[in-house]
Design an enzyme around this catalytic site. Structure first.
Site, PDB file in Angstrom:
ATOM      1  CG  HIS A 290      48.294  39.096  39.646  1.00  0.00           C
ATOM      2  ND1 HIS A 290      47.366  38.567  40.493  1.00  0.00           N
ATOM      3  CD2 HIS A 290      47.653  40.068  38.943  1.00  0.00           C
ATOM      4  CE1 HIS A 290      46.204  39.181  40.305  1.00  0.00           C
ATOM      5  NE2 HIS A 290      46.347  40.093  39.373  1.00  0.00           N
TER       6      HIS A 290
HETATM    7  C1  UD1 Z   1      46.301  42.619  34.488  1.00  0.00           C
HETATM    8  C2  UD1 Z   1      45.295  43.628  35.050  1.00  0.00           C
HETATM    9  C3  UD1 Z   1      44.958  43.242  36.488  1.00  0.00           C
HETATM   10  C4  UD1 Z   1      44.481  41.794  36.584  1.00  0.00           C
HETATM   11  C5  UD1 Z   1      45.487  40.873  35.906  1.00  0.00           C
HETATM   12  C6  UD1 Z   1      44.908  39.470  35.869  1.00  0.00           C
HETATM   13  C7  UD1 Z   1      45.479  45.934  34.208  1.00  0.00           C
HETATM   14  C8  UD1 Z   1      45.898  47.310  34.530  1.00  0.00           C
HETATM   15  N1  UD1 Z   1      45.859  44.970  35.082  1.00  0.00           N
HETATM   16  O1  UD1 Z   1      47.467  42.711  35.249  1.00  0.00           O
HETATM   17  O2  UD1 Z   1      43.926  44.078  36.973  1.00  0.00           O
HETATM   18  O3  UD1 Z   1      44.358  41.458  37.933  1.00  0.00           O
HETATM   19  O4  UD1 Z   1      45.730  41.315  34.565  1.00  0.00           O
HETATM   20  O5  UD1 Z   1      45.878  38.500  35.760  1.00  0.00           O
HETATM   21  O6  UD1 Z   1      44.848  45.729  33.205  1.00  0.00           O
HETATM   22  N2  UD1 Z   1      52.880  38.764  30.673  1.00  0.00           N
HETATM   23  C9  UD1 Z   1      53.360  37.673  29.996  1.00  0.00           C
HETATM   24  N3  UD1 Z   1      52.461  36.904  29.304  1.00  0.00           N
HETATM   25  C10 UD1 Z   1      51.139  37.174  29.265  1.00  0.00           C
HETATM   26  C11 UD1 Z   1      50.661  38.292  29.956  1.00  0.00           C
HETATM   27  C12 UD1 Z   1      51.548  39.071  30.658  1.00  0.00           C
HETATM   28  O7  UD1 Z   1      54.550  37.388  30.005  1.00  0.00           O
HETATM   29  O8  UD1 Z   1      50.383  36.421  28.617  1.00  0.00           O
HETATM   30  C13 UD1 Z   1      53.850  39.584  31.462  1.00  0.00           C
HETATM   31  C14 UD1 Z   1      54.445  40.737  30.681  1.00  0.00           C
HETATM   32  O9  UD1 Z   1      55.762  40.900  31.095  1.00  0.00           O
HETATM   33  C15 UD1 Z   1      53.607  41.908  31.145  1.00  0.00           C
HETATM   34  C16 UD1 Z   1      53.314  41.546  32.593  1.00  0.00           C
HETATM   35  O10 UD1 Z   1      53.159  40.132  32.586  1.00  0.00           O
HETATM   36  O11 UD1 Z   1      54.279  43.145  31.038  1.00  0.00           O
HETATM   37  C17 UD1 Z   1      52.069  42.194  33.158  1.00  0.00           C
HETATM   38  O12 UD1 Z   1      50.937  41.940  32.308  1.00  0.00           O
HETATM   39  P1  UD1 Z   1      49.734  43.002  32.192  1.00  0.00           P
HETATM   40  O13 UD1 Z   1      48.648  42.422  31.400  1.00  0.00           O
HETATM   41  O14 UD1 Z   1      50.258  44.329  31.800  1.00  0.00           O
HETATM   42  O15 UD1 Z   1      49.291  43.179  33.699  1.00  0.00           O
HETATM   43  P2  UD1 Z   1      48.822  42.089  34.759  1.00  0.00           P
HETATM   44  O16 UD1 Z   1      49.749  42.157  35.914  1.00  0.00           O
HETATM   45  O17 UD1 Z   1      48.653  40.784  34.097  1.00  0.00           O
HETATM   46  N1  UDP Z   2      43.420  31.585  38.051  1.00  0.00           N
HETATM   47  C1  UDP Z   2      43.720  30.512  37.212  1.00  0.00           C
HETATM   48  N2  UDP Z   2      44.998  30.046  37.198  1.00  0.00           N
HETATM   49  C2  UDP Z   2      45.987  30.567  37.979  1.00  0.00           C
HETATM   50  C3  UDP Z   2      45.658  31.652  38.822  1.00  0.00           C
HETATM   51  C4  UDP Z   2      44.367  32.151  38.820  1.00  0.00           C
HETATM   52  O1  UDP Z   2      42.845  30.003  36.499  1.00  0.00           O
HETATM   53  O2  UDP Z   2      47.122  30.084  37.925  1.00  0.00           O
HETATM   54  C5  UDP Z   2      42.035  32.079  38.066  1.00  0.00           C
HETATM   55  C6  UDP Z   2      41.421  32.176  39.434  1.00  0.00           C
HETATM   56  O3  UDP Z   2      40.850  30.939  39.832  1.00  0.00           O
HETATM   57  C7  UDP Z   2      40.381  33.270  39.234  1.00  0.00           C
HETATM   58  C8  UDP Z   2      41.046  34.184  38.225  1.00  0.00           C
HETATM   59  O4  UDP Z   2      42.054  33.413  37.586  1.00  0.00           O
HETATM   60  O5  UDP Z   2      39.210  32.743  38.653  1.00  0.00           O
HETATM   61  C9  UDP Z   2      41.673  35.357  38.924  1.00  0.00           C
HETATM   62  O6  UDP Z   2      42.488  36.032  38.028  1.00  0.00           O
HETATM   63  P1  UDP Z   2      43.754  36.894  38.478  1.00  0.00           P
HETATM   64  O7  UDP Z   2      44.186  36.493  39.837  1.00  0.00           O
HETATM   65  O8  UDP Z   2      44.743  36.787  37.373  1.00  0.00           O
HETATM   66  O9  UDP Z   2      43.189  38.367  38.433  1.00  0.00           O
HETATM   67  P2  UDP Z   2      42.268  39.259  39.400  1.00  0.00           P
HETATM   68  O10 UDP Z   2      41.089  38.469  39.807  1.00  0.00           O
HETATM   69  O11 UDP Z   2      43.116  39.678  40.561  1.00  0.00           O
HETATM   70  O12 UDP Z   2      41.945  40.441  38.551  1.00  0.00           O
END
Ligand code: UD1
Ligand code: UDP
Length: 367
Positions: free
Chosen positions: A205
């Site tokens: 992601h």
């Molecule tokens: C964010 C964090 C990242 C973390 C990740 C955990 C920042 C800069 N990044 O990245 O460090 O690892 O969360 O998962 O804060 N979207 C949906 N539904 C949701 C959420 C997101 O559709 O509920 C889609 C949207 O198109 C959005 C994209 O996902 O633009 C990215 O979401 P965003 O929260 O901006 O960044 P993450 O990649 O989730």
């Molecule tokens: N996780 C979850 N469901 C998923 C993928 C990840 O519950 O489908 C959990 C995972 O076990 C871990 C956390 O989400 O505890 C990690 O989050 P993510 O990978 O979104 O973000 P990051 O750790 O890279 O910031």
């Protein structure tokens, strides 16, 4: 004592679960503020339901958008909340946009800030997370570090006086919820038609990954060409990329999992492939070999211990890593290294002013 915790993204809900519980047990009042960075039911609500998290006192509903948009909306919407709540401490987790929003508004009001998962560094300034965590560490009163490496980074940045080694709250969560996961979903593998240790688990992601779609697609196709079922809970950021890469023979794309099912998916996997920070660590904590689809990691100890192989987005490096034989490692030592599930209690003690040094034996483990 009153704490306002600001969170907004999936991994923060998981990190908050054991810490909120420790606050409740210590009689500390906590108000959760959900920025709304993640909002789909399977990216947000499910964690509050499964992990016994208190209902947020405030939902800022910031939603998706560019980083400046999320920051600006978050700052604007959080300001009146902190003005009204007047907490003794603002607590933030990790390195997302919600983290920096919480720290910045708290700093404006001169409210002491506790930063959980402080001191992590990738040394890659192209990642938004790297600047988020550096700035949050600078603003924090308590830099609550998960590992000795994080402590060294804090010291290097001149923050040694505010740094505390507490261990990793994600191990607390894992230890607290593994049994509930098995009880709640006893038929998890059967339902997905999987044999334990007969499949790989994939998550992807990172913004850096989706910013290089050709490379990411090449990796997916290489994985799909292996003769192993691969379970892939797809983060919404990656959905479009994955659709353009398929159809797949072996990769099984599913919706994001709740934490309980995710623990089971990790436990049963023969190998984990991921660009997630949290999933890399959980692999180590569960004794599952991990391949990291990034060019660097903040969790360098997992590599030093032989549990994690960094391949970046290179198909050649991935191909070489896919079938290597995992080394042998000592799960107890790893769990000890990450604080043995006691990090939340250590955080409570420090915030209550009762402890000034590390309760973990992390320094004693040579890696
Ligand atoms: C964010 C964090 C990242 C973390 C990740 C955990 C920042 C800069 N990044 O990245 O460090 O690892 O969360 O998962 O804060 N979207 C949906 N539904 C949701 C959420 C997101 O559709 O509920 C889609 C949207 O198109 C959005 C994209 O996902 O633009 C990215 O979401 P965003 O929260 O901006 O960044 P993450 O990649 O989730
Ligand atoms: N996780 C979850 N469901 C998923 C993928 C990840 O519950 O489908 C959990 C995972 O076990 C871990 C956390 O989400 O505890 C990690 O989050 P993510 O990978 O979104 O973000 P990051 O750790 O890279 O910031």
């Amino acid at each position: 004592m009153k704490i306002v915790t600001v969170l907004g993204a999936r991994p923060q809900f998981i990190k908050a679960a054991p810490v909120s519980k420790a606050f409740r047990l210590a009689g500390i009042e906590e108000v959760l503020v959900h920025t709304g960075q993640h909002y789909d039911a399977n990216m947000s609500d499910i964690f509050f339901e499964e992990l016994d998290l208190p209902k947020p006192g405030y939902a800022l509903a910031v939603g998706s958008g560019s980083r400046p948009f999320q920051m600006a909306e978050g700052l604007r919407r959080l300001e009146p909340v902190l003005a009204a709540e007047k907490p003794d401490i603002v607590l933030v987790y990790g390195d997302t946009n919600a983290t920096l929003v919480g720290a910045f508004v708290a700093d404006t009001f001169q409210i002491p800030i506790a930063h959980v998962e402080a001191g992590l560094r990738s040394f890659n300034r192209a990642m938004p997370e790297e600047t988020n965590r550096i700035l949050t560490d600078q603003l924090a009163t308590w830099c609550l570090a998960p590992t000795p490496t994080a402590m060294r980074h804090l010291s290097h940045d001149g923050l040694a006086q505010r740094a505390y080694l507490v261990g990793d709250v994600m191990l607390d969560a894992l230890l607290q919820f593994e049994a509930k996961a098995r009880e709640t979903f006893p038929d998890f593998w059967e339902r997905l038609g999987l044999q334990q240790k007969g499949y790989w688990l994939l998550t992807m992601h990172r913004a850096e990954t989706t910013a290089s779609p050709e490379q990411a697609i090449a990796l997916l196709r290489l994985m799909d060409a292996q003769d192993v079922p691969i379970v892939f809970p797809v983060h919404p950021r990656t959905r479009a990329l994955v659709e353009s890469a398929g159809p797949f023979r072996n990769i099984r794309c599913i919706d994001p999992l709740g934490y309980l099912e995710m623990i089971l998916a990790e436990c049963g996997a023969a190998q984990i492939l991921t660009d997630s920070g949290g999933v890399q660590k959980e692999a180590a904590m569960l004794g599952v070999p991990c391949i990291t689809l990034r060019t660097e990691t903040e969790w360098t100890e997992t590599v030093d211990m032989g549990m994690n192989t960094i391949v970046g987005l290179s198909p050649e490096a991935l191909a070489a890593a896919l079938h290597q034989r995992p080394g042998h490692w000592d799960l107890n030592a790893i769990r000890q290294f990450f604080g043995n599930g006691q990090a939340s209690k250590a955080i409570v003690s420090i915030l209550q002013g009762q402890a000034i040094s590390s309760p973990t034996a992390a320094e004693s483990l040579s890696v």
